[in-house]
Write a protein that holds these residues in place. Sequence first.
Motif, PDB file in Angstrom:
ATOM      1  N   ARG A 105    -103.335  90.921  17.961  1.00  0.00           N
ATOM      2  CA  ARG A 105    -104.509  90.115  17.640  1.00  0.00           C
ATOM      3  C   ARG A 105    -104.263  89.203  16.451  1.00  0.00           C
ATOM      4  NH1 ARG A 105    -110.011  90.352  18.785  1.00  0.00           N
ATOM      5  NH2 ARG A 105    -111.317  89.383  17.182  1.00  0.00           N
ATOM      6  N   ARG A 106    -103.613  89.729  15.402  1.00  0.00           N
ATOM      7  CA  ARG A 106    -103.438  88.940  14.193  1.00  0.00           C
ATOM      8  C   ARG A 106    -102.001  89.046  13.654  1.00  0.00           C
ATOM      9  NH1 ARG A 106    -108.160  87.408  11.498  1.00  0.00           N
ATOM     10  NH2 ARG A 106    -106.681  86.174  10.305  1.00  0.00           N
ATOM     11  N   PRO A 107    -101.077  88.323  14.283  1.00  0.00           N
ATOM     12  CA  PRO A 107     -99.694  88.356  13.763  1.00  0.00           C
ATOM     13  C   PRO A 107     -99.632  87.910  12.309  1.00  0.00           C
ATOM     14  CG  PRO A 107     -99.841  87.082  15.820  1.00  0.00           C
ATOM     15  CD  PRO A 107    -101.235  87.452  15.451  1.00  0.00           C
ATOM     16  N   ASP A 108    -100.592  87.086  11.895  1.00  0.00           N
ATOM     17  CA  ASP A 108    -100.599  86.588  10.512  1.00  0.00           C
ATOM     18  C   ASP A 108    -101.021  87.650   9.503  1.00  0.00           C
ATOM     19  OD1 ASP A 108    -103.152  86.518  11.746  1.00  0.00           O
ATOM     20  OD2 ASP A 108    -103.910  85.168  10.198  1.00  0.00           O
ATOM     21  N   ARG A 109    -101.468  88.803  10.015  1.00  0.00           N
ATOM     22  CA  ARG A 109    -101.817  89.938   9.159  1.00  0.00           C
ATOM     23  C   ARG A 109    -100.851  91.096   9.405  1.00  0.00           C
ATOM     24  NH1 ARG A 109    -105.662  89.312   5.067  1.00  0.00           N
ATOM     25  NH2 ARG A 109    -107.485  88.159   5.745  1.00  0.00           N
ATOM     26  N   THR A 110     -99.720  90.780   9.982  1.00  0.00           N
ATOM     27  CA  THR A 110     -98.760  91.803  10.378  1.00  0.00           C
ATOM     28  C   THR A 110     -97.384  91.410   9.841  1.00  0.00           C
ATOM     29  OG1 THR A 110    -100.047  91.975  12.429  1.00  0.00           O
ATOM     30  CG2 THR A 110     -97.925  93.108  12.386  1.00  0.00           C
ATOM     31  N   LEU A 111     -96.631  92.399   9.395  1.00  0.00           N
ATOM     32  CA  LEU A 111     -95.303  92.112   8.837  1.00  0.00           C
ATOM     33  C   LEU A 111     -94.363  93.269   9.173  1.00  0.00           C
ATOM     34  CD1 LEU A 111     -93.664  90.164   6.999  1.00  0.00           C
ATOM     35  CD2 LEU A 111     -94.347  91.583   5.070  1.00  0.00           C
ATOM     36  N   THR A 159     -98.996  86.421   6.515  1.00  0.00           N
ATOM     37  CA  THR A 159     -97.591  86.829   6.617  1.00  0.00           C
ATOM     38  C   THR A 159     -96.751  85.812   7.387  1.00  0.00           C
ATOM     39  OG1 THR A 159     -98.099  88.082   8.613  1.00  0.00           O
ATOM     40  CG2 THR A 159     -98.143  89.280   6.526  1.00  0.00           C
ATOM     41  N   THR A 160     -97.410  85.038   8.239  1.00  0.00           N
ATOM     42  CA  THR A 160     -96.659  84.081   9.059  1.00  0.00           C
ATOM     43  C   THR A 160     -96.253  82.833   8.284  1.00  0.00           C
ATOM     44  OG1 THR A 160     -98.860  83.505   9.858  1.00  0.00           O
ATOM     45  CG2 THR A 160     -97.447  84.712  11.365  1.00  0.00           C
ATOM     46  N   TYR A 177     -88.574  90.816   8.582  1.00  0.00           N
ATOM     47  CA  TYR A 177     -87.408  90.748   7.708  1.00  0.00           C
ATOM     48  C   TYR A 177     -86.474  91.858   8.136  1.00  0.00           C
ATOM     49  CZ  TYR A 177     -90.637  87.887   5.023  1.00  0.00           C
ATOM     50  OH  TYR A 177     -91.526  86.920   4.658  1.00  0.00           O
ATOM     51  N   GLN A 222    -106.677  94.844  15.330  1.00  0.00           N
ATOM     52  CA  GLN A 222    -106.693  94.654  13.870  1.00  0.00           C
ATOM     53  C   GLN A 222    -107.717  95.576  13.190  1.00  0.00           C
ATOM     54  OE1 GLN A 222    -104.180  92.945  12.874  1.00  0.00           O
ATOM     55  NE2 GLN A 222    -104.563  93.264  10.719  1.00  0.00           N
ATOM     56  N   PRO A 225     -93.944  88.206  12.156  1.00  0.00           N
ATOM     57  CA  PRO A 225     -92.854  87.911  11.221  1.00  0.00           C
ATOM     58  C   PRO A 225     -92.068  89.177  10.868  1.00  0.00           C
ATOM     59  CG  PRO A 225     -95.007  87.670  10.153  1.00  0.00           C
ATOM     60  CD  PRO A 225     -95.271  87.948  11.587  1.00  0.00           C
ATOM     61  N   GLY A 239     -94.772  87.365  18.222  1.00  0.00           N
ATOM     62  CA  GLY A 239     -95.035  86.423  17.129  1.00  0.00           C
ATOM     63  C   GLY A 239     -95.216  87.065  15.763  1.00  0.00           C
ATOM     64  N   PRO A 257    -102.993  87.701   2.105  1.00  0.00           N
ATOM     65  CA  PRO A 257    -101.707  87.087   2.394  1.00  0.00           C
ATOM     66  C   PRO A 257    -101.581  86.744   3.876  1.00  0.00           C
ATOM     67  CG  PRO A 257    -101.496  89.451   2.066  1.00  0.00           C
ATOM     68  CD  PRO A 257    -102.888  89.099   1.691  1.00  0.00           C
ATOM     69  N   ALA A 313    -103.505  95.694  18.613  1.00  0.00           N
ATOM     70  CA  ALA A 313    -104.391  95.095  19.621  1.00  0.00           C
ATOM     71  C   ALA A 313    -105.721  94.623  19.047  1.00  0.00           C
ATOM     72  CB  ALA A 313    -104.651  96.101  20.750  1.00  0.00           C
ATOM     73  N   ASP A 368    -106.495  94.595   6.782  1.00  0.00           N
ATOM     74  CA  ASP A 368    -106.034  93.322   6.215  1.00  0.00           C
ATOM     75  C   ASP A 368    -104.531  93.118   6.365  1.00  0.00           C
ATOM     76  OD1 ASP A 368    -108.573  92.562   5.300  1.00  0.00           O
ATOM     77  OD2 ASP A 368    -108.334  93.721   3.455  1.00  0.00           O
ATOM     78  N   LEU A 369    -103.796  94.210   6.403  1.00  0.00           N
ATOM     79  CA  LEU A 369    -102.341  94.087   6.510  1.00  0.00           C
ATOM     80  C   LEU A 369    -101.778  95.273   7.284  1.00  0.00           C
ATOM     81  CD1 LEU A 369     -99.658  92.648   5.665  1.00  0.00           C
ATOM     82  CD2 LEU A 369     -99.637  94.131   3.650  1.00  0.00           C
ATOM     83  N   VAL A 404     -97.578  90.939  -0.883  1.00  0.00           N
ATOM     84  CA  VAL A 404     -98.504  91.024   0.258  1.00  0.00           C
ATOM     85  C   VAL A 404     -99.457  92.196   0.071  1.00  0.00           C
ATOM     86  CG1 VAL A 404     -97.058  89.860   1.976  1.00  0.00           C
ATOM     87  CG2 VAL A 404     -96.826  92.326   1.658  1.00  0.00           C
TER      88      VAL A 404
END
Lengths: 466, 186
Positions: free
Chosen positions: A50-56, B183-184, A98, A156, A96, A94, B181, A154, A26-27, A117
């Motif tokens: 695969r999932r930048p939205d699940r990566t930080l 993250t993007t 900090y 997730q 995110p 892509g 969550p 690659a 998930d993260l 998160v």
Amino acid sequence: MAAEPTTLFDKIWAAHEVAPGLLYIDLHLVHEVTSPQAFDALRIAGRKVRRPDRTLATADHNVPTDGSSRAAQILDQLSRVQVETLERNCAEFGVPIYSLGSERQGIVHVIGPELGVTQPGMTIVCGDSHTATHGAMGALSFGIGTSEVEHVLATQTLRQTRPRSMRISYSGALGFGVTAKDLILGTLGQIGVEGGAGYAIEFAGEAIERLTMEGRLTVCNMTIEGGGRAGMIAPDETTFEWLRGRPAAPDPLPLESWRALRTDEGARFDREVHVDANALSPQVTWGTTPGMVAPVTDAVPEPRTPGEERALDYMALEAGVPIEEIALDRVFIGSCTNSRIGDLRAAAAMVEGRRVAPSVQAMVVPGSANVKLQAEREGLDEVFRRAGFDWRSAGCSMCLGMNPDILAPGERCASTSNRNFEGRQGRGGRSHLVSPEMAAAAAIEGRFVDIRDWEPAREPEPAGAR
Amino acid sequence: MDRVDKIRGPISVLNRSDVDTDQIIPKQFLKRVERTGFGEFLFYDWAKEPGWDLDPNEILVTGRNFGCGSSREHAPWALQDYGFKALVAPSFADIFYSNCTKIGMLPVPLPEEEVHALMAVAEAEIDLEDEVVRFAGREVPFEIDPDLRHRLLNGLDDIGITLQSGEALERYEAERERAGPVTTSL
């Protein structure tokens, strides 16, 4: 027929199994040290994240703590290249990030819970062994290596053999001056540095339930020091209260599903361990593994193995010397174990109106830019500075000494971090792991003291100081 | 990844327990962004101790809980780059064990008394196909996960295997993925 009782671990595992032994993640938390080769391999194979939205991502391991606000300001060339490489990789794929200078930058295991998160029921991985930290919020979290980082980027998912299950139950309550750090150090002394190998460990019982969220993070953080792959604590009101209003927390919180994340009555563990929390004292490590630990009231023990003999030799300690007579050169308050605002408040309360011993060089490294800002709002930075502490910016810092914050050969340090391995904090350096309160008192006295009966006079506040 | 099959030859011995990855490859060498060239820094601090002697043979025999501590894959990279192809110990730390298998270096757990017996001989053969270690005219069996053994024997790439489950993965994401969550959009 009633369903078979299951553990918290079982529930999260089952909810994430894509195929046998293949877990959905998930993260995925990423930092500069264990990721460059993984991104490179993706590039070579023509693969995407695969999932930048699940990566930080964040930069933490080798950032300087001198207040540098851009990668370009990092003096050490290799460190600079590594942070710049992370920034470039994140931009290209892509992800995110900090990075240095972001108000959300910080130690990866501090910023996850801080941003919210990290949430109950999730699977979380990071190329860092202290990822078990996040389990304190009822997540299943593993530390992984760089090949696995590449695999998660690659796909997730992560291939995992199912660990065995262990529950460590704490009866009673921690006494005055005894902290979450002492609880986990005392546990490591009991089970040994290999006692948790092959297990996902659930920490449970009265003493755990009474801990603050930050205390629970400290406990799960050090699961790996007992060899455990994951450490976890069932989420409860303390967890929910922590998460409410955090930037990434859902609103409203899905309390019904989160409350179901508990080990059922009668669920079976492969191993059960009991620890009497009432019996724990403030702990100090005397050797070169976190399991070589004793109550502050004890003396350095007689070595029982060649490893312990070697450890005493490295630490330049003689068996029989009272731990309270061990004199210190350095004090480090920081790391993913103990650098949250609660840790800094506790340490500040010890040093307020007092002075660091002349023989000691002491530093505080907040776990994140946010923690630093909060501490400054509360005036804690001034408390530390006035006492003679060096007040730094966020990062892993002297926990592992990848940045310029290191021990010189032979220097002896009281450290709130997680590893006292040979050379961990600098080649030839000697590390003693303790709680923030114990580290703070040790800074004042120049040696270890039992904080339960330590109450030296405080100097009056300078006029107009706060 | 290269196939792993039989590894045969003289052994190197490091008779210490709880060897952590900070000793195997100290932090100052983790700043490189490449995967190669770590061998010359293997056991960087210990290698300066008088009497240190660790030949770059293909087999390293060592003490229990080998590879504990930091998850740095740089540790297996350094051992492999130095020349080791297999490691034999009474036990290995979890993450380290996993990291070794990802790069085709074989960790072999044996009972403590067998490890000590092995430390006393000059040569051995590790046979992954038969799951045994042969030395001093004996065969000692070891355990390994069958899928992992298959992958190592055939030099298969983990990501390639997982992507064969692409449909299951897409189905999971469509039907079962947890809300969580994003993250993007923080």
